[in-house]
Design a protein around this motif. Structure first.
Motif, PDB file in Angstrom:
ATOM      1  N   THR A 199       0.934  -1.432   0.360  1.00 23.46           N
ATOM      2  CA  THR A 199      -0.116   0.480  -0.116  1.00 23.46           C
ATOM      3  C   THR A 199       0.691   1.187  -0.032  1.00 23.46           C
ATOM      4  O   THR A 199       0.641   2.063  -0.644  1.00 23.46           O
ATOM      5  N   MET A 200       1.880   0.868   0.864  1.00 24.69           N
ATOM      6  CA  MET A 200       2.605   2.399   1.025  1.00 24.69           C
ATOM      7  C   MET A 200       3.636   2.384  -0.364  1.00 24.69           C
ATOM      8  O   MET A 200       3.189   3.668  -1.056  1.00 24.69           O
ATOM      9  N   ASP A 201       3.877   1.210  -0.610  1.00 27.16           N
ATOM     10  CA  ASP A 201       4.935   1.666  -2.781  1.00 27.16           C
ATOM     11  C   ASP A 201       3.579   2.355  -3.536  1.00 27.16           C
ATOM     12  O   ASP A 201       4.155   2.851  -3.777  1.00 27.16           O
ATOM     13  N   ARG A 202       2.239   1.728  -2.536  1.00 19.91           N
ATOM     14  CA  ARG A 202       1.110   2.342  -4.033  1.00 19.91           C
ATOM     15  C   ARG A 202       1.078   3.877  -4.377  1.00 19.91           C
ATOM     16  O   ARG A 202       0.885   4.577  -4.514  1.00 19.91           O
ATOM     17  N   LEU A 203       0.892   4.376  -2.335  1.00 22.18           N
ATOM     18  CA  LEU A 203       0.643   5.947  -2.309  1.00 22.18           C
ATOM     19  C   LEU A 203       2.023   6.296  -2.740  1.00 22.18           C
ATOM     20  O   LEU A 203       1.748   7.956  -3.407  1.00 22.18           O
ATOM     21  N   GLY A 219     -19.345   8.420   7.948  1.00 27.89           N
ATOM     22  CA  GLY A 219     -19.546  10.327   7.942  1.00 27.89           C
ATOM     23  C   GLY A 219     -19.216  10.569   6.788  1.00 27.89           C
ATOM     24  O   GLY A 219     -19.013   9.894   5.627  1.00 27.89           O
ATOM     25  N   THR A 220     -18.198  11.425   6.997  1.00 29.28           N
ATOM     26  CA  THR A 220     -17.912  12.778   6.332  1.00 29.28           C
ATOM     27  C   THR A 220     -15.771  12.007   6.079  1.00 29.28           C
ATOM     28  O   THR A 220     -15.614  12.373   5.379  1.00 29.28           O
ATOM     29  N   TRP A 221     -15.655  11.364   7.366  1.00 27.92           N
ATOM     30  CA  TRP A 221     -14.895  10.827   7.919  1.00 27.92           C
ATOM     31  C   TRP A 221     -14.382   9.300   6.827  1.00 27.92           C
ATOM     32  O   TRP A 221     -15.331   8.458   6.731  1.00 27.92           O
ATOM     33  N   VAL A 222     -13.155   9.619   6.241  1.00 30.22           N
ATOM     34  CA  VAL A 222     -12.772   8.579   5.446  1.00 30.22           C
ATOM     35  C   VAL A 222     -11.156   8.337   5.577  1.00 30.22           C
ATOM     36  O   VAL A 222     -10.401   9.184   6.227  1.00 30.22           O
ATOM     37  N   ARG A 223     -11.215   6.699   6.053  1.00 29.75           N
ATOM     38  CA  ARG A 223      -9.277   6.518   6.241  1.00 29.75           C
ATOM     39  C   ARG A 223      -9.224   4.768   5.578  1.00 29.75           C
ATOM     40  O   ARG A 223      -9.898   4.804   5.102  1.00 29.75           O
ATOM     41  N   LEU A 224      -7.858   5.008   5.253  1.00 27.98           N
ATOM     42  CA  LEU A 224      -7.111   3.535   4.260  1.00 27.98           C
ATOM     43  C   LEU A 224      -6.444   2.656   5.746  1.00 27.98           C
ATOM     44  O   LEU A 224      -5.821   3.747   6.078  1.00 27.98           O
ATOM     45  N   GLU A 236      -0.851   6.765   9.047  1.00 27.56           N
ATOM     46  CA  GLU A 236       0.241   7.632   7.500  1.00 27.56           C
ATOM     47  C   GLU A 236      -0.551   7.531   5.996  1.00 27.56           C
ATOM     48  O   GLU A 236       0.260   8.314   5.498  1.00 27.56           O
ATOM     49  N   ALA A 237      -0.949   5.587   5.867  1.00 31.78           N
ATOM     50  CA  ALA A 237      -0.969   5.705   4.501  1.00 31.78           C
ATOM     51  C   ALA A 237      -2.750   6.595   4.325  1.00 31.78           C
ATOM     52  O   ALA A 237      -2.614   7.643   2.791  1.00 31.78           O
ATOM     53  N   THR A 238      -3.291   7.225   5.165  1.00 37.44           N
ATOM     54  CA  THR A 238      -4.550   8.314   4.859  1.00 37.44           C
ATOM     55  C   THR A 238      -3.910   9.583   4.688  1.00 37.44           C
ATOM     56  O   THR A 238      -4.472   9.963   3.999  1.00 37.44           O
ATOM     57  N   SER A 239      -3.018   9.539   5.466  1.00 37.96           N
ATOM     58  CA  SER A 239      -2.055  11.736   4.925  1.00 37.96           C
ATOM     59  C   SER A 239      -1.885  11.025   3.495  1.00 37.96           C
ATOM     60  O   SER A 239      -1.711  12.278   2.791  1.00 37.96           O
ATOM     61  N   LEU A 266     -13.219  14.313  -1.759  1.00 38.53           N
ATOM     62  CA  LEU A 266     -12.868  13.138  -0.236  1.00 38.53           C
ATOM     63  C   LEU A 266     -11.764  13.505   0.113  1.00 38.53           C
ATOM     64  O   LEU A 266     -11.658  12.958   2.028  1.00 38.53           O
ATOM     65  N   ALA A 267     -10.688  14.287  -0.041  1.00 44.13           N
ATOM     66  CA  ALA A 267      -9.688  14.972   0.470  1.00 44.13           C
ATOM     67  C   ALA A 267     -10.243  15.121   2.358  1.00 44.13           C
ATOM     68  O   ALA A 267      -9.296  15.422   2.911  1.00 44.13           O
ATOM     69  N   ALA A 268     -10.868  16.689   1.691  1.00 39.66           N
ATOM     70  CA  ALA A 268     -11.467  16.650   3.350  1.00 39.66           C
ATOM     71  C   ALA A 268     -11.244  15.834   4.588  1.00 39.66           C
ATOM     72  O   ALA A 268     -11.519  16.374   5.436  1.00 39.66           O
ATOM     73  N   GLY A 269     -12.276  14.691   4.313  1.00 31.78           N
ATOM     74  CA  GLY A 269     -13.404  13.752   4.888  1.00 31.78           C
ATOM     75  C   GLY A 269     -11.569  12.951   5.076  1.00 31.78           C
ATOM     76  O   GLY A 269     -11.483  12.179   6.711  1.00 31.78           O
ATOM     77  N   MET A 270     -10.300  12.978   4.978  1.00 32.17           N
ATOM     78  CA  MET A 270      -8.985  12.670   5.171  1.00 32.17           C
ATOM     79  C   MET A 270      -8.268  13.520   6.422  1.00 32.17           C
ATOM     80  O   MET A 270      -7.686  12.662   6.634  1.00 32.17           O
TER      81      MET A 270
END
Length: 133
Positions: free
Chosen positions: A61-65, A96-101, A112-115, A128-132
């Motif tokens: 996942t980090m490689d892909r990010l 809700g409005t929150w998104v995470r990976l 770290e991945a969500t950031s 979606l950026a605002a929800g992260m």
């Protein structure tokens, strides 16, 4: 790794260490990919190498990010969006409005991945950026 990138003229103290990390056969793949994204951010011509790195087997996942950040930096928004959407489809969570990976069970890795994904999303103007944040 068999990427072909060679540094152009030095841009000073940032480019040389990044190029050294990127070009060393002793450097782990994840750090090479992160360095490649850094070089993309510095304006180096690394699109071909980003595409080659994207074809490597078993990317984390980090490689892909970091690849998504690199694609974003060189202006290949389509590739960055494809990575963002794939990661969200596989490991994204919404409340809700929150998104995470989610990355495994480690909250620090998830943060770290969500950031990093938030930076990619914001760079492309994805709401979606605002929800992260």
């Amino acid at each position: 790794m068999t990427w072909s990138w060679q540094p152009r003229q030095s841009r000073g103290p940032v480019t040389n260490p990044t190029a050294t990390i990127r070009g060393s056969s002793a450097t782990e793949r994840d750090l090479q990919i992160a360095a490649l994204a850094g070089l993309a951010g510095l304006g180096e011509p690394v699109l071909t190498d980003l595409r080659a790195a994207e074809r490597e087997p078993d990317l984390t996942t980090m490689d892909r990010l970091y690849l998504a950040l690199g694609f974003l930096a060189v202006g290949d928004d389509a590739s960055a969006i494809a990575i963002e959407r794939d990661l969200l489809g596989r490991d994204g969570e919404r409340l809700g409005t929150w998104v995470r990976l989610r990355v495994g069970t480690d909250p620090d890795a998830t943060l770290e991945a969500t950031s990093l994904l938030a930076v990619v999303a914001a760079g492309m103007g994805d709401p979606l950026a605002a929800g992260m944040a």
